[in-house]
Design a protein around this motif. Structure first.
Motif, PDB file in Angstrom:
ATOM      1  N   SER A  59      28.610 102.574  97.379  1.00  0.00           N
ATOM      2  CA  SER A  59      27.581 102.339  96.374  1.00  0.00           C
ATOM      3  C   SER A  59      27.418 103.504  95.402  1.00  0.00           C
ATOM      4  CB  SER A  59      26.255 102.063  97.077  1.00  0.00           C
ATOM      5  OG  SER A  59      25.979 103.119  97.958  1.00  0.00           O
ATOM      6  N   GLY A  60      26.740 103.206  94.325  1.00  0.00           N
ATOM      7  CA  GLY A  60      26.456 104.221  93.323  1.00  0.00           C
ATOM      8  C   GLY A  60      25.365 103.743  92.399  1.00  0.00           C
ATOM      9  N   ARG A  61      24.817 104.702  91.635  1.00  0.00           N
ATOM     10  CA  ARG A  61      23.735 104.366  90.701  1.00  0.00           C
ATOM     11  C   ARG A  61      24.324 103.868  89.378  1.00  0.00           C
ATOM     12  NH1 ARG A  61      21.648 109.988  89.687  1.00  0.00           N
ATOM     13  NH2 ARG A  61      23.900 110.152  89.548  1.00  0.00           N
ATOM     14  N   GLU A  62      23.435 103.545  88.455  1.00  0.00           N
ATOM     15  CA  GLU A  62      23.909 103.149  87.128  1.00  0.00           C
ATOM     16  C   GLU A  62      24.743 104.266  86.512  1.00  0.00           C
ATOM     17  OE1 GLU A  62      20.773 101.805  84.568  1.00  0.00           O
ATOM     18  OE2 GLU A  62      20.393  99.998  85.766  1.00  0.00           O
ATOM     19  N   GLY A  94      26.133  97.757  97.648  1.00  0.00           N
ATOM     20  CA  GLY A  94      25.196  98.265  96.631  1.00  0.00           C
ATOM     21  C   GLY A  94      25.796  98.215  95.231  1.00  0.00           C
ATOM     22  N   GLY A  95      25.843  99.392  94.592  1.00  0.00           N
ATOM     23  CA  GLY A  95      26.420  99.460  93.245  1.00  0.00           C
ATOM     24  C   GLY A  95      27.871  99.011  93.226  1.00  0.00           C
ATOM     25  N   GLU A  98      27.734  95.312  92.990  1.00  0.00           N
ATOM     26  CA  GLU A  98      27.437  94.925  91.607  1.00  0.00           C
ATOM     27  C   GLU A  98      28.688  94.983  90.720  1.00  0.00           C
ATOM     28  OE1 GLU A  98      22.831  96.599  91.810  1.00  0.00           O
ATOM     29  OE2 GLU A  98      24.295  97.662  90.592  1.00  0.00           O
ATOM     30  N   ARG A 128      12.118 100.001  92.210  1.00  0.00           N
ATOM     31  CA  ARG A 128      13.147 100.017  93.257  1.00  0.00           C
ATOM     32  C   ARG A 128      12.707  99.165  94.432  1.00  0.00           C
ATOM     33  NH1 ARG A 128      16.882 103.130  91.858  1.00  0.00           N
ATOM     34  NH2 ARG A 128      18.081 102.792  93.731  1.00  0.00           N
ATOM     35  N   ASN A 147      18.163  99.798  98.935  1.00  0.00           N
ATOM     36  CA  ASN A 147      17.569 100.764  98.004  1.00  0.00           C
ATOM     37  C   ASN A 147      18.204 100.569  96.643  1.00  0.00           C
ATOM     38  OD1 ASN A 147      16.412 102.851  96.669  1.00  0.00           O
ATOM     39  ND2 ASN A 147      17.231 104.475  97.986  1.00  0.00           N
ATOM     40  N   HIS A 148      17.638  99.661  95.880  1.00  0.00           N
ATOM     41  CA  HIS A 148      18.258  99.354  94.580  1.00  0.00           C
ATOM     42  C   HIS A 148      17.215  98.909  93.580  1.00  0.00           C
ATOM     43  CE1 HIS A 148      18.248  94.870  95.543  1.00  0.00           C
ATOM     44  NE2 HIS A 148      18.114  95.402  96.747  1.00  0.00           N
ATOM     45  N   SER A 149      17.503  99.196  92.299  1.00  0.00           N
ATOM     46  CA  SER A 149      16.624  98.691  91.252  1.00  0.00           C
ATOM     47  C   SER A 149      17.268  97.488  90.572  1.00  0.00           C
ATOM     48  CB  SER A 149      16.336  99.787  90.225  1.00  0.00           C
ATOM     49  OG  SER A 149      17.547 100.327  89.768  1.00  0.00           O
ATOM     50  N   GLY A 150      18.580  97.348  90.722  1.00  0.00           N
ATOM     51  CA  GLY A 150      19.267  96.202  90.124  1.00  0.00           C
ATOM     52  C   GLY A 150      18.956  94.929  90.896  1.00  0.00           C
ATOM     53  N   HIS A 189      22.784  99.150 103.190  1.00  0.00           N
ATOM     54  CA  HIS A 189      23.232 100.485 103.594  1.00  0.00           C
ATOM     55  C   HIS A 189      22.850 100.688 105.054  1.00  0.00           C
ATOM     56  CE1 HIS A 189      23.807 101.297  99.371  1.00  0.00           C
ATOM     57  NE2 HIS A 189      22.579 100.905  99.141  1.00  0.00           N
TER      58      HIS A 189
HETATM   59  N1  GLN Z   1      23.085 100.754  90.821  1.00  0.00           N
HETATM   60  C1  GLN Z   1      22.210 100.082  91.662  1.00  0.00           C
HETATM   61  C2  GLN Z   1      20.776 100.484  91.539  1.00  0.00           C
HETATM   62  O1  GLN Z   1      20.430 101.631  91.389  1.00  0.00           O
HETATM   63  C3  GLN Z   1      22.634 100.037  93.107  1.00  0.00           C
HETATM   64  C4  GLN Z   1      22.236 101.214  93.945  1.00  0.00           C
HETATM   65  C5  GLN Z   1      22.791 101.052  95.295  1.00  0.00           C
HETATM   66  O2  GLN Z   1      23.979 101.214  95.457  1.00  0.00           O
HETATM   67  N2  GLN Z   1      22.002 100.703  96.246  1.00  0.00           N
HETATM   68  O3  GLN Z   1      19.989  99.581  91.592  1.00  0.00           O
END
Ligand code: GLN
Length: 238
Positions: A59-62, A94-95, A98, A128, A147-150, A189
């Motif tokens: 996973s990763g963030r935006e 997660g990311g 996506e 989130r 744990n995600h905002s997407g 996760h």
């Molecule tokens: N990019 C996504 C978010 O921040 C997913 C984060 C995650 O991997 N959980 O919402």
């Protein structure tokens, strides 16, 4: 017998200890006397998945999604679509889950085209969704941490991985993750697989069966794994 894993973007998509999924897969194979190799493919490398049995994306963030977006489209997306279509197993968290969709609308309003492996898209949000959660699947109840905002929206014909019993999941409407052919996507996760051994074995079984023909896995005692699973399931059921 050998399971060949490709770990995609270990250099960028590596939040929340998702590498624990690879450790778990390796260990469960080792306990059964099955070999496992892991090859890493990172930013800037042209992907070739022809040898892979299982592709893993963490996973990763935006921010990370922005970092790898051009490389994904140039070097990986076509090969990922072909591999998935041909039945190669993919586990994406997660990311990384996506990334398998068609696009993401980032929280700043801009839009990134993504790999297009799965008929789905993600919309970045301001709040989130964080916490232990649980969903039911064809392989039993799965407990994990989200744990995600997407928020992710599946196309009409794309099946989810499970039904939410507690928590938010894809978008708050009761579905979690996605399953298409041998592609498994989830927001879970924790890491996801160690306390969900039935799901881990299903992913291993699908990957080995594609290469070696219908494969049955020898059962493992799973005492600690089942205790970890039921401890969390009971907490969430309260
Ligand atoms: N990019 C996504 C978010 O921040 C997913 C984060 C995650 O991997 N959980 O919402």
């Amino acid at each position: 017998m050998e399971l060949k894993i490709i770990h995609l973007y270990p250099d960028v998509m590596n939040l929340y200890g998702d590498i624990g999924n690879i450790i778990c897969i390796k260990k469960r194979l080792q306990w059964r006397g099955i070999d496992c190799s892991v090859k890493e493919i990172g930013l800037g490398e042209k992907a070739d998945f022809s040898e892979a049995d299982l592709i893993f994306i963490g996973s990763g963030r935006e921010e990370e999604q922005k970092t790898l977006h051009a490389d994904l489209l140039e070097n990986k997306a076509g090969a990922l679509r072909c591999a998935a279509e041909a039945g190669t197993s993919i586990l994406a968290i997660g990311g990384g889950f996506e990334l398998l969709g068609k696009y993401i609308e980032l929280s700043d309003g801009s839009r990134l085209e993504l790999a297009g492996v799965l008929d789905m898209h993600t919309v970045g949000g301001k709040s989130r969704h964080t916490g232990n959660y649980m969903f039911s699947t064809a392989f039993g109840k799965v407990v994990a941490f989200e744990n995600h905002s997407g928020s992710t929206y599946l196309g009409e014909d794309l099946e989810s991985l499970g039904k939410i019993e507690k928590g938010y999941g894809n978008n708050g409407e009761g579905e979690e993750g996605a399953r298409w052919k041998n592609v498994f996507g989830s927001y879970g996760h924790g890491s996801l697989l160690p306390k969900n051994p039935a799901l881990c074995d299903e992913i291993i079984r699908a990957a080995l069966s594609r290469r070696y023909g219908e494969t049955e896995l020898a059962p493992l005692p799973d005492e600690a794994e089942k205790r970890a699973h039921s401890y969390m399931a009971e907490r969430l059921e309260k």
